[in-house]
Write a protein that holds these residues in place. Structure first.
Motif, PDB file in Angstrom:
ATOM      1  N   PRO A   1      51.454  21.797  45.736  1.00  0.00           N
ATOM      2  CA  PRO A   1      50.995  22.721  44.695  1.00  0.00           C
ATOM      3  C   PRO A   1      52.000  22.907  43.568  1.00  0.00           C
ATOM      4  O   PRO A   1      51.661  23.465  42.520  1.00  0.00           O
ATOM      5  CB  PRO A   1      50.770  24.033  45.456  1.00  0.00           C
ATOM      6  CG  PRO A   1      51.625  23.933  46.671  1.00  0.00           C
ATOM      7  CD  PRO A   1      51.613  22.479  47.038  1.00  0.00           C
ATOM      8  N   PHE A   2      53.231  22.444  43.761  1.00  0.00           N
ATOM      9  CA  PHE A   2      54.249  22.574  42.716  1.00  0.00           C
ATOM     10  C   PHE A   2      54.247  21.388  41.750  1.00  0.00           C
ATOM     11  O   PHE A   2      54.978  21.370  40.772  1.00  0.00           O
ATOM     12  CB  PHE A   2      55.634  22.710  43.353  1.00  0.00           C
ATOM     13  CG  PHE A   2      55.733  23.837  44.334  1.00  0.00           C
ATOM     14  CD1 PHE A   2      55.735  25.153  43.909  1.00  0.00           C
ATOM     15  CD2 PHE A   2      55.797  23.594  45.701  1.00  0.00           C
ATOM     16  CE1 PHE A   2      55.806  26.200  44.816  1.00  0.00           C
ATOM     17  CE2 PHE A   2      55.874  24.632  46.616  1.00  0.00           C
ATOM     18  CZ  PHE A   2      55.872  25.936  46.169  1.00  0.00           C
ATOM     19  N   PHE A   3      53.432  20.400  42.039  1.00  0.00           N
ATOM     20  CA  PHE A   3      53.362  19.216  41.190  1.00  0.00           C
ATOM     21  C   PHE A   3      52.734  19.583  39.848  1.00  0.00           C
ATOM     22  O   PHE A   3      51.738  20.296  39.797  1.00  0.00           O
ATOM     23  CB  PHE A   3      52.525  18.140  41.886  1.00  0.00           C
ATOM     24  CG  PHE A   3      52.551  16.808  41.201  1.00  0.00           C
ATOM     25  CD1 PHE A   3      53.506  15.867  41.548  1.00  0.00           C
ATOM     26  CD2 PHE A   3      51.632  16.498  40.215  1.00  0.00           C
ATOM     27  CE1 PHE A   3      53.534  14.641  40.922  1.00  0.00           C
ATOM     28  CE2 PHE A   3      51.660  15.275  39.578  1.00  0.00           C
ATOM     29  CZ  PHE A   3      52.613  14.335  39.938  1.00  0.00           C
ATOM     30  N   PRO A   4      53.303  19.111  38.716  1.00  0.00           N
ATOM     31  CA  PRO A   4      52.722  19.418  37.400  1.00  0.00           C
ATOM     32  C   PRO A   4      51.340  18.783  37.236  1.00  0.00           C
ATOM     33  O   PRO A   4      51.207  17.548  37.260  1.00  0.00           O
ATOM     34  CB  PRO A   4      53.741  18.821  36.422  1.00  0.00           C
ATOM     35  CG  PRO A   4      54.513  17.804  37.209  1.00  0.00           C
ATOM     36  CD  PRO A   4      54.540  18.310  38.617  1.00  0.00           C
ATOM     37  N   VAL A   5      50.320  19.603  37.103  1.00  0.00           N
ATOM     38  CA  VAL A   5      48.940  19.122  37.080  1.00  0.00           C
ATOM     39  C   VAL A   5      48.694  18.130  35.952  1.00  0.00           C
ATOM     40  O   VAL A   5      47.950  17.150  36.116  1.00  0.00           O
ATOM     41  CB  VAL A   5      47.969  20.318  36.958  1.00  0.00           C
ATOM     42  CG1 VAL A   5      46.528  19.834  36.862  1.00  0.00           C
ATOM     43  CG2 VAL A   5      48.138  21.247  38.144  1.00  0.00           C
ATOM     44  N   ASP A   6      49.322  18.338  34.798  1.00  0.00           N
ATOM     45  CA  ASP A   6      49.071  17.448  33.665  1.00  0.00           C
ATOM     46  C   ASP A   6      49.680  16.054  33.861  1.00  0.00           C
ATOM     47  O   ASP A   6      49.476  15.166  33.029  1.00  0.00           O
ATOM     48  CB  ASP A   6      49.580  18.062  32.364  1.00  0.00           C
ATOM     49  CG  ASP A   6      51.056  18.452  32.426  1.00  0.00           C
ATOM     50  OD1 ASP A   6      51.677  18.259  33.489  1.00  0.00           O
ATOM     51  OD2 ASP A   6      51.585  18.945  31.414  1.00  0.00           O
ATOM     52  N   SER A   7      50.408  15.851  34.972  1.00  0.00           N
ATOM     53  CA  SER A   7      50.990  14.531  35.243  1.00  0.00           C
ATOM     54  C   SER A   7      50.267  13.793  36.369  1.00  0.00           C
ATOM     55  O   SER A   7      50.691  12.708  36.766  1.00  0.00           O
ATOM     56  CB  SER A   7      52.476  14.680  35.619  1.00  0.00           C
ATOM     57  OG  SER A   7      53.217  15.244  34.557  1.00  0.00           O
ATOM     58  N   VAL A   8      49.181  14.374  36.878  1.00  0.00           N
ATOM     59  CA  VAL A   8      48.480  13.775  38.001  1.00  0.00           C
ATOM     60  C   VAL A   8      47.981  12.369  37.669  1.00  0.00           C
ATOM     61  O   VAL A   8      48.208  11.407  38.416  1.00  0.00           O
ATOM     62  CB  VAL A   8      47.301  14.659  38.451  1.00  0.00           C
ATOM     63  CG1 VAL A   8      46.398  13.907  39.434  1.00  0.00           C
ATOM     64  CG2 VAL A   8      47.824  15.937  39.103  1.00  0.00           C
ATOM     65  N   VAL A   9      47.287  12.210  36.550  1.00  0.00           N
ATOM     66  CA  VAL A   9      46.681  10.913  36.207  1.00  0.00           C
ATOM     67  C   VAL A   9      47.756   9.848  36.000  1.00  0.00           C
ATOM     68  O   VAL A   9      47.646   8.736  36.521  1.00  0.00           O
ATOM     69  CB  VAL A   9      45.797  11.047  34.956  1.00  0.00           C
ATOM     70  CG1 VAL A   9      45.228   9.677  34.570  1.00  0.00           C
ATOM     71  CG2 VAL A   9      44.664  12.027  35.204  1.00  0.00           C
ATOM     72  N   ASP A  10      48.807  10.176  35.248  1.00  0.00           N
ATOM     73  CA  ASP A  10      49.867   9.197  34.995  1.00  0.00           C
ATOM     74  C   ASP A  10      50.579   8.795  36.281  1.00  0.00           C
ATOM     75  O   ASP A  10      50.849   7.604  36.510  1.00  0.00           O
ATOM     76  CB  ASP A  10      50.886   9.757  33.996  1.00  0.00           C
ATOM     77  CG  ASP A  10      50.323   9.866  32.587  1.00  0.00           C
ATOM     78  OD1 ASP A  10      49.320   9.186  32.308  1.00  0.00           O
ATOM     79  OD2 ASP A  10      50.875  10.637  31.782  1.00  0.00           O
ATOM     80  N   THR A  11      50.892   9.788  37.122  1.00  0.00           N
ATOM     81  CA  THR A  11      51.582   9.470  38.369  1.00  0.00           C
ATOM     82  C   THR A  11      50.699   8.633  39.292  1.00  0.00           C
ATOM     83  O   THR A  11      51.171   7.675  39.918  1.00  0.00           O
ATOM     84  CB  THR A  11      52.024  10.763  39.082  1.00  0.00           C
ATOM     85  OG1 THR A  11      53.036  11.403  38.304  1.00  0.00           O
ATOM     86  CG2 THR A  11      52.582  10.466  40.464  1.00  0.00           C
ATOM     87  N   MET A  12      49.424   8.982  39.402  1.00  0.00           N
ATOM     88  CA  MET A  12      48.514   8.196  40.229  1.00  0.00           C
ATOM     89  C   MET A  12      48.428   6.763  39.713  1.00  0.00           C
ATOM     90  O   MET A  12      48.398   5.805  40.495  1.00  0.00           O
ATOM     91  CB  MET A  12      47.136   8.839  40.252  1.00  0.00           C
ATOM     92  CG  MET A  12      47.081  10.167  40.994  1.00  0.00           C
ATOM     93  SD  MET A  12      47.495  10.029  42.746  1.00  0.00           S
ATOM     94  CE  MET A  12      46.160   9.003  43.323  1.00  0.00           C
TER      95      MET A  12
END
Length: 437
Positions: A298-309
């Motif tokens: 839950p601490f992961f920055p949500v706006d970086s989900v797509v790039d990280t995936m």
């Protein structure tokens, strides 16, 4: 009828009962009392140093052979005499717990190093957790201490650490420079390890050949030796948290460095920081060639989900689970929808093995942070859209809600279900046969 049963059957019956029922059963007669001992002392939790002393004073030391799971709380602090005293108590119980399989040590700081030698005799110990709850600046938990302890366990498979403090011996470059990372000094008296020698820095944990699961939270992972230390373990599960003294970019670099070092055997990974290195996206060169299960905290920055995936596309990921707080549900669902749209657009080869997505919503521990009716409706709509998209793409999905420990504790207390001290009294020989639970 009961008295004529073989001891083995009595042991089986006792092992299938809840602890309170075992206590009641044990009062039938002395033979039954003896048969109940393994079940009664299988799991022991001592919530403070006084409970530890009471246990050692009132429970026969021979009963420690029945302990499989032990949770200890070291709340002593102050002068070295106090630390040595609680260390001696812990040594006493560990020395007698030769069947111990799991140890959870909650401590406000490092114990005296004399406890380290005990771990070499715990041949059945496979799971070790050391959690630090004291002020890091005043009573730090030394990396030299935890590494020496872990490396001393003969068959350690799972290691969980949090809030471990770097040692001045191994990180002199951090002394007196921003962001002023807390350091341990005075831990140079910890003896050299028989295998690791004086190299008791955190990356040396990768030299424990039996280790299969590694969890490190709230700890500075900036030691460059994570990239160069010889790796003798075959890690299957890795969970790396961020260091709250450093920024997101620094923590990301640290995570990527460790992932690149241990990734070739990792099947399951829990991610707290972003992954920006595109090398993880190339199946031919990614170090995470066996990664099938990815968890996002839950601490992961949500706006970086797509790039990280996208940057992890080189791994054969089959399952993605994401945990978030209530007020992030809409954003998380939107990010996952964007990722799944990208997956569809890029076609074959991009997350082609992905078969399920799970979302776990964690309620806020702050009772004043609850969503209003409009926000709840928006969250339900976002969840419904994501579920429908998963169905359209033939992906299994599960949405669940969990309660943080603090909130659960408050609820238990308000409903009268809070745990209490329980004592179990054996036959009338005057000796206490009890544990704090």
């Amino acid at each position: 009828m009961w008295s004529t049963l073989p001891t083995e059957m009595k042991l089986t019956v006792a092992d299938s009962l809840a602890l309170d029922d075992v206590k009641n059963l044990s009062l039938v007669d002395r033979n039954t009392y003896t048969a109940c001992l393994p079940s009664t002392f299988k799991n022991v939790k001592l919530p403070n140093s006084r409970a530890l002393d009471d246990f050692l004073e009132n429970v026969p030391r021979t009963y420690c052979k029945y302990i499989h799971h032990l949770e200890l709380f070291n709340d002593q602090h102050g002068n070295s005499a106090n630390i040595r005293a609680v260390t001696q108590s812990i040594i006493a119980i560990l020395a007698a717990s030769l069947c111990l399989e799991e140890l959870v040590l909650n401590t406000t700081g490092s114990l005296h190093y004399s406890v380290i030698s005990c771990f070499a005799h715990l041949t059945r110990l496979e799971r070790l957790s050391i959690h630090h709850s004291g002020p890091e600046e005043l009573r730090p938990l030394s990396e030299r201490f935890v590494v020496s302890v872990a490396a001393s366990v003969p068959n350690l498979k799972r290691l969980s650490l949090d809030r471990v403090t770097r040692s001045t011996m191994h990180a002199p470059e951090l002394r007196g420079v921003p962001p002023y990372i807390p350091l341990v000094s005075g831990d140079d008296d910890i003896p050299d390890h028989p295998v690791l020698g004086a190299e008791l820095y955190l990356p040396s944990l990768l030299g424990i050949s039996t280790l299969r699961e590694l969890i490190i939270k709230d700890t500075h992972l900036g030691d460059p030796r994570w990239a160069t230390v010889p790796v003798k373990c075959k890690l299957q599960f890795v969970d790396l948290g961020s260091c709250y003294h450093e920024n997101e970019d620094f923590n990301s670099v640290c995570t990527q460095r460790i992932m690149a070092t241990v990734g070739k055997t990792v099947d399951e990974f829990s991610l707290t920081t972003t992954v920006s290195d595109a090398v993880f996206a190339k199946p031919s060169v990614t170090p995470l060639q066996c990664l099938r299960k990815l968890h996002i905290s839950p601490f992961f920055p949500v706006d970086s989900v797509v790039d990280t995936m996208s940057n992890l596309a080189g791994s054969p990921i089959e399952s993605l689970s994401m945990q978030c707080y209530e007020d992030d549900v809409v954003d998380v669902c939107a990010a996952l929808e964007e990722f799944l749209t990208t997956r569809s657009e890029r076609g074959a080869g991009f997350y082609e093995k992905l078969s399920r997505i799970d979302v776990s919503v964690t309620a806020s521990a702050d009772s004043n942070a609850q969503l209003d009716s409009e926000e709840e409706a928006e969250s339900r709509m976002a969840t419904k859209r994501l579920q429908e998209l998963c169905r359209d793409l033939s992906l299994a999905s599960r949405f669940s809600k969990t309660m943080p420990r603090a909130a659960a504790s408050r609820l238990a207390q308000s409903t009268g279900l809070a745990p209490s001290v329980s004592r179990w009294n054996g036959p009338s020989d005057g000796r206490l046969r009890s544990m704090t639970l």
